[in-house]
Write a protein that holds these residues in place. Structure first.
Motif, PDB file in Angstrom:
ATOM      1  N   ASP A 131     -22.099 -12.999  -2.402  1.00  0.00           N
ATOM      2  CA  ASP A 131     -23.296 -11.760  -2.466  1.00  0.00           C
ATOM      3  C   ASP A 131     -22.844 -10.796  -1.617  1.00  0.00           C
ATOM      4  N   HIS A 132     -21.583 -10.686  -1.092  1.00  0.00           N
ATOM      5  CA  HIS A 132     -21.357  -9.710  -0.087  1.00  0.00           C
ATOM      6  C   HIS A 132     -19.866  -8.918  -0.730  1.00  0.00           C
ATOM      7  N   LEU A 133     -19.643  -7.903  -0.628  1.00  0.00           N
ATOM      8  CA  LEU A 133     -18.412  -7.088  -0.791  1.00  0.00           C
ATOM      9  C   LEU A 133     -17.612  -7.431   0.436  1.00  0.00           C
ATOM     10  N   VAL A 134     -16.574  -8.266   0.560  1.00  0.00           N
ATOM     11  CA  VAL A 134     -15.789  -8.420   1.937  1.00  0.00           C
ATOM     12  C   VAL A 134     -14.340  -7.876   1.793  1.00  0.00           C
ATOM     13  N   PRO A 135     -14.064  -7.048   2.840  1.00  0.00           N
ATOM     14  CA  PRO A 135     -12.874  -6.201   2.961  1.00  0.00           C
ATOM     15  C   PRO A 135     -11.698  -7.056   2.932  1.00  0.00           C
ATOM     16  N   THR A 136     -10.819  -6.692   2.136  1.00  0.00           N
ATOM     17  CA  THR A 136      -9.350  -7.645   1.969  1.00  0.00           C
ATOM     18  C   THR A 136      -7.904  -6.822   2.966  1.00  0.00           C
ATOM     19  N   GLY A 137      -8.130  -5.766   2.892  1.00  0.00           N
ATOM     20  CA  GLY A 137      -7.200  -4.704   3.456  1.00  0.00           C
ATOM     21  C   GLY A 137      -7.051  -3.297   2.763  1.00  0.00           C
ATOM     22  N   CYS A 138      -6.180  -2.666   3.297  1.00  0.00           N
ATOM     23  CA  CYS A 138      -5.878  -1.344   2.919  1.00  0.00           C
ATOM     24  C   CYS A 138      -4.617  -1.127   2.123  1.00  0.00           C
ATOM     25  N   THR A 139      -4.236  -0.134   1.563  1.00  0.00           N
ATOM     26  CA  THR A 139      -3.208   0.511   1.009  1.00  0.00           C
ATOM     27  C   THR A 139      -2.451   1.283   2.066  1.00  0.00           C
ATOM     28  N   THR A 140      -1.293   1.943   1.784  1.00  0.00           N
ATOM     29  CA  THR A 140      -0.731   2.799   2.706  1.00  0.00           C
ATOM     30  C   THR A 140      -1.052   4.100   2.499  1.00  0.00           C
ATOM     31  N   PRO A 141      -1.660   5.010   3.402  1.00  0.00           N
ATOM     32  CA  PRO A 141      -1.963   6.241   3.308  1.00  0.00           C
ATOM     33  C   PRO A 141      -0.972   7.287   2.704  1.00  0.00           C
ATOM     34  N   VAL A 142      -1.269   8.052   1.501  1.00  0.00           N
ATOM     35  CA  VAL A 142      -0.527   9.034   0.987  1.00  0.00           C
ATOM     36  C   VAL A 142      -1.122  10.056   0.726  1.00  0.00           C
ATOM     37  N   GLN A 143      -0.400  11.241   0.483  1.00  0.00           N
ATOM     38  CA  GLN A 143      -1.065  12.499   0.588  1.00  0.00           C
ATOM     39  C   GLN A 143      -1.160  13.007  -0.877  1.00  0.00           C
ATOM     40  N   ALA A 144      -0.742  12.346  -1.950  1.00  0.00           N
ATOM     41  CA  ALA A 144      -0.844  12.693  -3.390  1.00  0.00           C
ATOM     42  C   ALA A 144      -1.844  11.661  -3.926  1.00  0.00           C
ATOM     43  N   TYR A 145      -2.318  12.132  -5.341  1.00  0.00           N
ATOM     44  CA  TYR A 145      -3.017  11.222  -5.899  1.00  0.00           C
ATOM     45  C   TYR A 145      -2.752   9.886  -6.123  1.00  0.00           C
ATOM     46  N   GLU A 146      -3.552   8.886  -6.156  1.00  0.00           N
ATOM     47  CA  GLU A 146      -3.183   7.543  -6.140  1.00  0.00           C
ATOM     48  C   GLU A 146      -4.185   6.736  -7.093  1.00  0.00           C
ATOM     49  N   GLU A 147      -4.047   6.167  -8.121  1.00  0.00           N
ATOM     50  CA  GLU A 147      -4.814   5.298  -8.778  1.00  0.00           C
ATOM     51  C   GLU A 147      -5.225   4.242  -7.803  1.00  0.00           C
ATOM     52  N   ALA A 148      -6.423   3.657  -8.487  1.00  0.00           N
ATOM     53  CA  ALA A 148      -7.221   2.561  -7.582  1.00  0.00           C
ATOM     54  C   ALA A 148      -6.404   1.339  -7.767  1.00  0.00           C
ATOM     55  N   PRO A 149      -6.231   0.320  -6.885  1.00  0.00           N
ATOM     56  CA  PRO A 149      -5.186  -0.689  -7.000  1.00  0.00           C
ATOM     57  C   PRO A 149      -5.698  -1.680  -7.957  1.00  0.00           C
ATOM     58  N   ILE A 150      -5.056  -2.490  -8.672  1.00  0.00           N
ATOM     59  CA  ILE A 150      -5.408  -3.512  -9.722  1.00  0.00           C
ATOM     60  C   ILE A 150      -5.242  -4.687  -9.128  1.00  0.00           C
ATOM     61  N   THR A 151      -4.946  -4.843  -7.922  1.00  0.00           N
ATOM     62  CA  THR A 151      -5.047  -6.200  -7.248  1.00  0.00           C
ATOM     63  C   THR A 151      -5.346  -5.943  -5.789  1.00  0.00           C
ATOM     64  N   VAL A 152      -5.678  -7.175  -5.268  1.00  0.00           N
ATOM     65  CA  VAL A 152      -6.349  -7.002  -3.760  1.00  0.00           C
ATOM     66  C   VAL A 152      -5.218  -6.408  -2.885  1.00  0.00           C
ATOM     67  N   ALA A 153      -5.569  -5.403  -1.973  1.00  0.00           N
ATOM     68  CA  ALA A 153      -4.526  -4.872  -1.131  1.00  0.00           C
ATOM     69  C   ALA A 153      -4.930  -5.664   0.375  1.00  0.00           C
ATOM     70  N   THR A 154      -3.661  -5.960   0.994  1.00  0.00           N
ATOM     71  CA  THR A 154      -3.767  -6.892   2.120  1.00  0.00           C
ATOM     72  C   THR A 154      -3.177  -6.261   3.216  1.00  0.00           C
ATOM     73  N   GLY A 155      -2.691  -5.066   3.311  1.00  0.00           N
ATOM     74  CA  GLY A 155      -2.180  -4.153   4.209  1.00  0.00           C
ATOM     75  C   GLY A 155      -3.124  -3.764   5.345  1.00  0.00           C
ATOM     76  N   ALA A 156      -2.445  -3.419   6.474  1.00  0.00           N
ATOM     77  CA  ALA A 156      -3.424  -2.990   7.690  1.00  0.00           C
ATOM     78  C   ALA A 156      -4.155  -1.787   7.406  1.00  0.00           C
ATOM     79  N   CYS A 157      -5.384  -1.698   7.866  1.00  0.00           N
ATOM     80  CA  CYS A 157      -6.191  -0.359   7.726  1.00  0.00           C
ATOM     81  C   CYS A 157      -5.794   0.535   8.928  1.00  0.00           C
ATOM     82  N   PRO A 158      -5.906   1.822   8.598  1.00  0.00           N
ATOM     83  CA  PRO A 158      -5.819   2.713   9.688  1.00  0.00           C
ATOM     84  C   PRO A 158      -6.785   2.333  10.680  1.00  0.00           C
TER      85      PRO A 158
END
Length: 161
Positions: A131-158
């Motif tokens: 019953d909780h939304l648990v963070p898994t990680g982050c995508t790489t920051p980008v300057q352009a528009y980017e669609e939402a991920p379709i799989t779990v992100a596991t990268g480091a978060c800023p």
């Protein structure tokens, strides 16, 4: 805005109107329960944008203000119970990111460097666990528009936010 079928002829509808978002839980043609999901400021989120359900759990995305969004995790059984709200961000999406049959979430965030408006953006993904939304990680920051991920992100978060 969305209608998600649930087992046993039930469904969850996400609507929005003058007073903000409304979630309606139905058993066939009978309305069982309604609720509004509220943001960190205590006000109802303005617009429902998407919803996804699985295994008696739902994730619903909202927009509010000029550039803000959030995702709430719900349990749907005899009524609608808001069990968790993901961090609010710039954009939000719901989908099953880890193929476990439970709806998950992605929330886009700003690095705020050099400012919110000029900063690169990145997605934080969340999976539903107990019953909780648990963070898994982050995508790489980008300057352009980017669609939402379709799989779990596991990268480091800023770390500057």
């Amino acid at each position: 805005m969305f209608s998600a079928a649930l087992p046993g002829g039930h469904r969850l509808d996400g609507l929005h109107g003058v007073g903000g978002n409304v979630l309606a839980y139905w058993d066939g043609a009978n309305l069982v329960d309604t609720t509004q999901v509220r943001g960190s400021d205590g006000q109802p989120y303005e617009r429902v944008t998407a919803g996804l359900c699985g295994a008696g759990r739902c994730a619903v995305a909202f927009e509010f203000g000029a550039h803000s969004a959030a995702v709430a995790a719900l349990r749907v059984d005899t009524k609608i119970t808001v069990v968790d709200i993901a961090v609010e961000g710039v954009a939000a999406d719901v989908r099953d990111l880890n193929a476990d049959g439970l709806p998950d979430a992605a929330v886009r965030q700003s690095t705020y460097e050099p400012s919110f408006a000029l900063a690169p953006l990145y997605w934080v993904t969340y999976v539903q666990q107990d019953d909780h939304l648990v963070p898994t990680g982050c995508t790489t920051p980008v300057q352009a528009y980017e669609e939402a991920p379709i799989t779990v992100a596991t990268g480091a978060c800023p770390t500057n936010v």
